[in-house]
Scaffold this active site. Structure first.
Site, PDB file in Angstrom:
ATOM      1  N   THR A   1     -86.602  -2.915 -63.110  1.00  0.00           N
ATOM      2  CA  THR A   1     -86.185  -2.100 -61.967  1.00  0.00           C
ATOM      3  C   THR A   1     -84.671  -2.181 -61.781  1.00  0.00           C
ATOM      4  OG1 THR A   1     -88.259  -2.312 -60.774  1.00  0.00           O
ATOM      5  CG2 THR A   1     -86.310  -2.078 -59.419  1.00  0.00           C
TER       6      THR A   1
ATOM      7  N   ARG B   1    -100.937   3.191 -58.416  1.00  0.00           N
ATOM      8  CA  ARG B   1    -100.322   1.926 -57.973  1.00  0.00           C
ATOM      9  C   ARG B   1     -98.874   2.190 -57.534  1.00  0.00           C
ATOM     10  NH1 ARG B   1     -95.643  -1.444 -59.321  1.00  0.00           N
ATOM     11  NH2 ARG B   1     -96.199  -3.582 -58.860  1.00  0.00           N
ATOM     12  N   VAL B   2     -98.518   1.665 -56.388  1.00  0.00           N
ATOM     13  CA  VAL B   2     -97.144   1.768 -55.911  1.00  0.00           C
ATOM     14  C   VAL B   2     -96.620   0.352 -55.711  1.00  0.00           C
ATOM     15  CG1 VAL B   2     -95.673   2.505 -53.996  1.00  0.00           C
ATOM     16  CG2 VAL B   2     -97.480   4.026 -54.815  1.00  0.00           C
ATOM     17  N   GLY B   3     -95.410   0.101 -56.176  1.00  0.00           N
ATOM     18  CA  GLY B   3     -94.833  -1.236 -56.051  1.00  0.00           C
ATOM     19  C   GLY B   3     -93.990  -1.391 -54.789  1.00  0.00           C
ATOM     20  N   ASP B   4     -93.156  -2.417 -54.794  1.00  0.00           N
ATOM     21  CA  ASP B   4     -92.349  -2.724 -53.615  1.00  0.00           C
ATOM     22  C   ASP B   4     -91.114  -1.838 -53.484  1.00  0.00           C
ATOM     23  OD1 ASP B   4     -91.518  -4.055 -56.038  1.00  0.00           O
ATOM     24  OD2 ASP B   4     -90.010  -5.113 -54.840  1.00  0.00           O
TER      25      ASP B   4
ATOM     26  N   THR C   1     -86.211  -6.866 -57.326  1.00  0.00           N
ATOM     27  CA  THR C   1     -86.909  -6.624 -58.590  1.00  0.00           C
ATOM     28  C   THR C   1     -87.870  -7.781 -58.819  1.00  0.00           C
ATOM     29  OG1 THR C   1     -86.702  -6.455 -60.990  1.00  0.00           O
ATOM     30  CG2 THR C   1     -84.990  -7.709 -59.874  1.00  0.00           C
ATOM     31  N   GLY C   2     -89.021  -7.492 -59.376  1.00  0.00           N
ATOM     32  CA  GLY C   2     -89.989  -8.557 -59.607  1.00  0.00           C
ATOM     33  C   GLY C   2     -91.404  -8.040 -59.498  1.00  0.00           C
TER      34      GLY C   2
ATOM     35  N   GLY D   1     -94.065  -6.662 -57.909  1.00  0.00           N
ATOM     36  CA  GLY D   1     -94.065  -5.916 -56.659  1.00  0.00           C
ATOM     37  C   GLY D   1     -95.120  -6.319 -55.649  1.00  0.00           C
TER      38      GLY D   1
HETATM   39  N1  ASP Z   1     -90.723  -4.479 -58.581  1.00  0.00           N
HETATM   40  C1  ASP Z   1     -91.162  -3.467 -59.484  1.00  0.00           C
HETATM   41  C2  ASP Z   1     -92.580  -3.099 -59.173  1.00  0.00           C
HETATM   42  O1  ASP Z   1     -93.387  -3.984 -58.926  1.00  0.00           O
HETATM   43  C3  ASP Z   1     -91.094  -3.901 -60.917  1.00  0.00           C
HETATM   44  C4  ASP Z   1     -89.719  -4.349 -61.387  1.00  0.00           C
HETATM   45  O2  ASP Z   1     -88.999  -4.999 -60.644  1.00  0.00           O
HETATM   46  O3  ASP Z   1     -89.346  -4.025 -62.524  1.00  0.00           O
HETATM   47  O4  ASP Z   1     -92.913  -1.944 -59.225  1.00  0.00           O
END
Ligand code: ASP
Length: 372
Positions: A240, A268-271, A291-292, A294
C-alpha cells in the site's frame, strides 16, 4: 438561540471552526511530507541492488513531487494527492498500476484522502477501472455530499467527474499475477478452502489471464463458513502507498491507496479507505496513513487511535504511533504507518522487517529508507 449563547456553547464544547489557509500564519519552514510504499518482509537479502535502486527512485520522485507543491505554497491536500499518484502509476507498489490480485483474479482498488483543516474526507473501495483511485477519493470528498463510494457507483461517479478510466487489464502485472498463483497453490487444501463450499448461485467475475484477456468464471463460493486461508498474502509484504503532509498554513492532510491484499475474497475491503482505520487527518493532532494487515488495522482503528492519543493525552507523536502499533501487534497484526503532527514532527514506525518510507522537509532533501 441568542448568538452570544451559541458562541459560549461552542467554546465550552471545544469546537474550533476550521480556518482557511489564508487566515493562518504562513511559515514556509514547517512544510513536511512523509510517505510509505508498504511494509513487510523487506530485507537486504531478498532485494537485488537494482530492485532497491528502482524503489528508491520512485520514492524519491514521489517526495519531490509533493515537496514542489508544498514549497510553492500549495496545500497539504494537493501535495498528498500528487505524491500518491506517482506511486499509483508505478508497477512497484500495491496501488494503482501495481495492485495485487484478488482470489478471483481481479484487481480491486481502495483509496482515501482526508483534509485535516476541515475534517472533510473522501474514499472509494472495490474499484476496478479508475486509474488513480486517490483522485476519485478526492472527488468524492469535494464534489459529492458523501464520504465513501464503492464499486460500480464509485466508477460511474469518477466517470462523471471526468477522471481517467482504464480497462481492468491495465492493472495486470506479471509479478502480482504470479504472487496470486503462489498464494493459491499454498492455500490449496487448507482449512479455509475446505470450509468454502462452491455454490452455483454465486458467480464471481471473470479471471484476468496473463495475456490481459478475461476467462470464464471459475465458479462461486459461499460467504458463510468462510475462514481465512493461511496464505492470505504472499510473503507477508504489504505494498500500500500513503502520504501525510503539513503545509505552510499549518494544515495537515493524509492519503492512502491500495490494491488490498493478494488472494483477498470478493468484496473484501481493507483499512486504507476507511476513515479512522488506515487514513486520518486533523489539524488538532496529526495526519496518519497506514500499511499492513488491514483487518487488524480496522479493528484497532489505528489512524484515529494515534490522533486521539496526541489530541486527548498530549502524547508525543512517536510515542502515540508506537503505542497504537503495539496494540496491533498484540491483536496479532503487523504493518506500519507514517504520521506528521502540527509541529512537523514525523513518525514512521513499523513492526515488520522493513517498510518503504521517506520524508522531506523545508530544505528539500529527500530521506528514503527501506530496512530496519
Ligand atoms: N493495508 C492494506 C489492506 O489490508 C494492505 C497493505 O498495506 O498493503 O488492504
Amino acid at each position: 438561540m441568542k448568538p452570544l449563547l451559541l458562541v459560549l456553547l461552542l467554546l465550552a464544547t471545544g469546537y474550533a471552526p476550521a480556518q482557511n489557509p489564508a487566515s493562518r500564519p504562513v511559515d514556509p519552514t514547517r512544510i513536511t511530507l512523509a510517505i510509505h510504499g508498504g511494509a513487510g518482509t523487506i530485507t537486504r537479502q531478498n532485494m537485488t541492488p537494482e530492485q532497491e535502486q528502482a524503489y528508491r527512485e520512485v520514492l524519491n520522485q514521489a517526495l519531490q513531487t509533493g515537496y514542489a507543491i508544498l514549497k510553492k505554497g500549495g496545500t497539504s491536500l494537493d501535495a498528498v494527492e500528487a505524491t500518491v499518484r506517482v506511486m499509483e502509476d508505478s508497477p512497484l507498489f500495491n496501488a494503482g498500476k501495481g495492485a495485487v490480485f484478488t482470489h478471483d483474479g481481479r484487481n480491486e482498488l481502495d483509496a482515501a484522502i482526508m483534509d485535516g483543516s476541515t475534517l472533510k474526507a473522501g474514499s472509494v473501495a472495490g474499484v476496478t477501472t479508475i486509474r488513480n483511485p486517490i483522485s476519485a477519493a478526492r472527488s468524492v470528498m469535494e464534489k459529492s455530499e458523501h464520504v465513501m463510494m464503492v464499486g460500480a457507483g464509485a466508477e460511474q461517479f469518477a466517470k462523471d467527474q471526468g477522471l481517467v478510466l482504464v480497462d481492468p487489464s491495465y492493472f495486470y502485472t506479471e509479478a502480482r499475477y504470479q504472487q496470486l498463483q503462489k498464494a493459491l497453490r499454498t492455500s490449496q487444501g487448507s482449512v479455509g478452502d475446505q470450509l468454502n463450499t462452491p455454490t452455483k448461485a454465486a458467480t464471481p467475475p471473470a479471471k484476468v489471464l496473463p495475456s490481459g484477456k478475461r476467462s470464464k468464471s471459475s465458479g462461486g463460493r459461499k460467504p458463510q463458513g468462510y475462514a481465512e486461508p493461511p496464505v492470505f498474502i504472499e510473503g507477508r509484504k504489504y505494498g500500500t502507498v500513503g502520504a501525510v503532509a503539513l503545509d505552510q498554513y499549518g494544515n495537515l492532510a493524509a492519503a492512502t491507496s491500495t490494491g488490498g491484499m493478494t488472494n483477498k475474497r470478493y468484496g473484501r475491503v481493507g483499512d486504507a479507505p476507511l476513515i479512522g482505520a488506515g487514513t486520518y487527518a486533523d489539524n488538532q493532532s496529526c495526519a496518519v496513513s497506514c500499511t499492513g494487515w488491514g483487518e487488524f488495522f480496522i479493528r484497532a482503528t489505528v489512524a484515529r487511535d494515534v490522533a486521539a492519543r496526541v489530541e486527548y493525552q498530549q502524547q508525543p507523536l512517536t510515542a502515540a504511533a508506537q503505542a497504537t502499533l503495539d496494540k496491533v501487534a498484540r491483536l496479532g497484526g503487523d504493518g506500519g504507518l507514517v504520521a506528521v503532527d502540527a509541529a512537523g514532527n514525523v513518525a514512521m514506525p513499523f513492526n515488520t522487517e522493513g517498510m518503504y518510507r521517506g520524508y522531506i522537509k523545508a530544505n528539500g532533501q529527500s530521506n528514503v529508507l527501506i530496512y530496519k
